[in-house]
Scaffold this active site. Structure first.
Site, PDB file in Angstrom:
ATOM      1  N   GLN A  92       0.824  -1.202   0.000  1.00 20.82           N
ATOM      2  CA  GLN A  92       0.000   0.000   0.000  1.00 20.82           C
ATOM      3  C   GLN A  92       0.859   1.254   0.000  1.00 20.82           C
ATOM      4  O   GLN A  92       2.085   1.200   0.115  1.00 20.82           O
ATOM      5  CB  GLN A  92      -0.918  -0.011   1.221  1.00 20.82           C
ATOM      6  CG  GLN A  92      -0.173  -0.192   2.537  1.00 20.82           C
ATOM      7  CD  GLN A  92      -1.094  -0.535   3.701  1.00 20.82           C
ATOM      8  OE1 GLN A  92      -1.116   0.199   4.696  1.00 20.82           O
ATOM      9  NE2 GLN A  92      -1.849  -1.630   3.596  1.00 20.82           N
ATOM     10  N   HIS A  94       0.325   5.650   1.272  1.00 18.54           N
ATOM     11  CA  HIS A  94      -0.540   6.663   1.873  1.00 18.54           C
ATOM     12  C   HIS A  94      -0.286   8.014   1.224  1.00 18.54           C
ATOM     13  O   HIS A  94       0.855   8.332   0.842  1.00 18.54           O
ATOM     14  CB  HIS A  94      -0.270   6.782   3.372  1.00 18.54           C
ATOM     15  CG  HIS A  94      -0.415   5.496   4.121  1.00 18.54           C
ATOM     16  ND1 HIS A  94      -1.563   4.745   4.094  1.00 18.54           N
ATOM     17  CD2 HIS A  94       0.453   4.825   4.918  1.00 18.54           C
ATOM     18  CE1 HIS A  94      -1.409   3.671   4.848  1.00 18.54           C
ATOM     19  NE2 HIS A  94      -0.181   3.695   5.352  1.00 18.54           N
ATOM     20  N   GLU A 111       4.117   7.802   8.701  1.00 22.81           N
ATOM     21  CA  GLU A 111       4.151   6.910   9.852  1.00 22.81           C
ATOM     22  C   GLU A 111       5.569   6.417  10.095  1.00 22.81           C
ATOM     23  O   GLU A 111       6.494   6.705   9.325  1.00 22.81           O
ATOM     24  CB  GLU A 111       3.217   5.722   9.631  1.00 22.81           C
ATOM     25  CG  GLU A 111       3.585   4.851   8.439  1.00 22.81           C
ATOM     26  CD  GLU A 111       2.510   3.829   8.113  1.00 22.81           C
ATOM     27  OE1 GLU A 111       2.854   2.650   7.932  1.00 22.81           O
ATOM     28  OE2 GLU A 111       1.331   4.202   8.017  1.00 22.81           O
ATOM     29  N   HIS A 168       4.845   0.415   0.753  1.00 25.84           N
ATOM     30  CA  HIS A 168       5.289  -0.362   1.907  1.00 25.84           C
ATOM     31  C   HIS A 168       4.320  -1.499   2.208  1.00 25.84           C
ATOM     32  O   HIS A 168       3.156  -1.476   1.800  1.00 25.84           O
ATOM     33  CB  HIS A 168       5.426   0.535   3.139  1.00 25.84           C
ATOM     34  CG  HIS A 168       4.117   1.147   3.582  1.00 25.84           C
ATOM     35  ND1 HIS A 168       3.605   2.283   3.008  1.00 25.84           N
ATOM     36  CD2 HIS A 168       3.218   0.769   4.519  1.00 25.84           C
ATOM     37  CE1 HIS A 168       2.454   2.588   3.571  1.00 25.84           C
ATOM     38  NE2 HIS A 168       2.193   1.673   4.502  1.00 25.84           N
ATOM     39  N   ARG A 188      -4.453   0.593  -1.553  1.00 27.18           N
ATOM     40  CA  ARG A 188      -3.865  -0.720  -1.793  1.00 27.18           C
ATOM     41  C   ARG A 188      -3.414  -0.845  -3.245  1.00 27.18           C
ATOM     42  O   ARG A 188      -4.139  -0.501  -4.173  1.00 27.18           O
ATOM     43  CB  ARG A 188      -4.869  -1.839  -1.497  1.00 27.18           C
ATOM     44  CG  ARG A 188      -5.231  -2.008  -0.051  1.00 27.18           C
ATOM     45  CD  ARG A 188      -5.978  -3.332   0.176  1.00 27.18           C
ATOM     46  NE  ARG A 188      -6.711  -3.273   1.435  1.00 27.18           N
ATOM     47  CZ  ARG A 188      -7.996  -3.004   1.551  1.00 27.18           C
ATOM     48  NH1 ARG A 188      -8.709  -2.768   0.461  1.00 27.18           N
ATOM     49  NH2 ARG A 188      -8.566  -2.975   2.725  1.00 27.18           N
TER      50      ARG A 188
END
Length: 311
Positions: A92, A94, A111, A168, A188
């Site tokens: 996926q 972000h 993250e 990642h 995804r």
């Protein structure tokens, strides 16, 4: 007064029962995530102590901003999770803040991961083996994922910074503590053709992924800084405008000076107490709490390791 929080558990197709290692009473055999510190609408924590007992963190953020140094941001900035990747996660990416606010109505999702435990030879996917967006798009269209995804071996104690735009995936047999922007927007790219409990393949988001992938994010790019304070050790993993994340290893006693008006704490090993302005609280592996701006005199006692973050 420190705010101790009741975990929220999320069911995932790739989850298992390994979160029981943290003393949690998990609900199912596919429990993938413990949201330990969250004000996100998909899983806000409830306070379990003190005058705010029973209130959710998002409610406190709205009604008692003085606990958080009168932070002026619209939403609580961070979300702390523990993930049990009993099976591999989807690959996926972000979006960053600009794209997410325009298309998803919330912040982007940068993250970082601290590897709590993993099986031997466990690996993650981090970045792409491509030199341009055009090459990425061509490999996605051809489903040439073995050529596209860059794999990295991991071990307990490793730390990975995962900026928005980084392709990642967490591999099978890995447990991580994740600190992230308070966002739940995920695109995804590949899901191993898995089917959910209803026999349906999960949605992919290929066009959105192509739009937000940053091909320059190929290798983890943080250098931990380790500082000794007597018998105690502090490791700062990352510090930027998204968050600061570090690890304290306490040998017996630590007089703790908050580096920020409020700090998020997750105990990942050991047990002991935290004394906050003369009041003692038992803490152990799996405890999550917030030291608020009202908490002044803080001492950790015991043999324990905790992750601290703030933004």
């Amino acid at each position: 007064m420190a705010l101790f929080l009741e975990p929220v558990f999320q069911q995932r197709i790739w989850g298992g029962r390994n979160l029981e290692q943290f003393g949690y009473d998990i609900p199912t055999d596919t429990t993938g995530e413990c949201w330990g510190i969250s004000a996100h609408p998909h899983g806000p924590n409830r306070v379990i102590n003190g005058p705010y007992k029973g209130e959710t963190l998002d409610q406190l953020w709205k009604s008692h901003r003085e606990l958080f140094g009168n932070d002026s941001r619209d939403t609580f900035p961070l979300l702390t999770k523990i993930l049990d990747a009993n099976d591999k996660l989807s690959v996926q990416v972000h979006p960053d803040d600009d794209y997410a606010r325009q298309h998803a109505g919330e912040s982007g999702k940068t993250e970082c991961w601290y590897i709590l435990d993993c099986k031997e030879d466990a690996e993650i996917i981090y970045g792409v083996d491509a030199d341009s967006k055009k090459e990425v798009e061509e490999l996605i269209d051809k489903q040439a994922f073995d050529d596209l995804f860059h794999r990295v071996k991991v071990k307990p104690g490793d730390f990975y910074y995962v900026p928005a735009g980084t392709v990642h995936a967490i591999g099978e047999g890995i447990m991580i503590l994740e600190t992230q922007q308070s966002s739940d927007t995920t695109y995804r790219i590949y899901d191993y053709d898995r089917k959910d409990k209803d026999g349906n393949k999960r949605d992919l988001h290929l066009e959105e992924s192509k739009a937000v992938i940053d091909v320059s994010n190929k290798t983890p790019n943080t250098t931990p800084e380790v500082t000794k304070y007597g018998e105690n050790t502090y490791t700062e993993f990352v510090s930027n405008h998204f968050f600061t994340v570090g690890k304290w290893e306490v040998a017996e006693s630590l007089n703790y000076e908050k580096p920020h008006s409020y700090c998020l704490i997750s105990v990942i090993e050991g047990s002991g107490i935290v004394e906050v302005d003369g009041e003692n609280f038992d803490i152990e592996k799996g405890t999550h709490f917030i030291l608020t701006s009202e908490d002044k005199n803080i001492t950790f006692k015991g043999q324990l390791t905790f992750i601290v973050s703030y933004s």
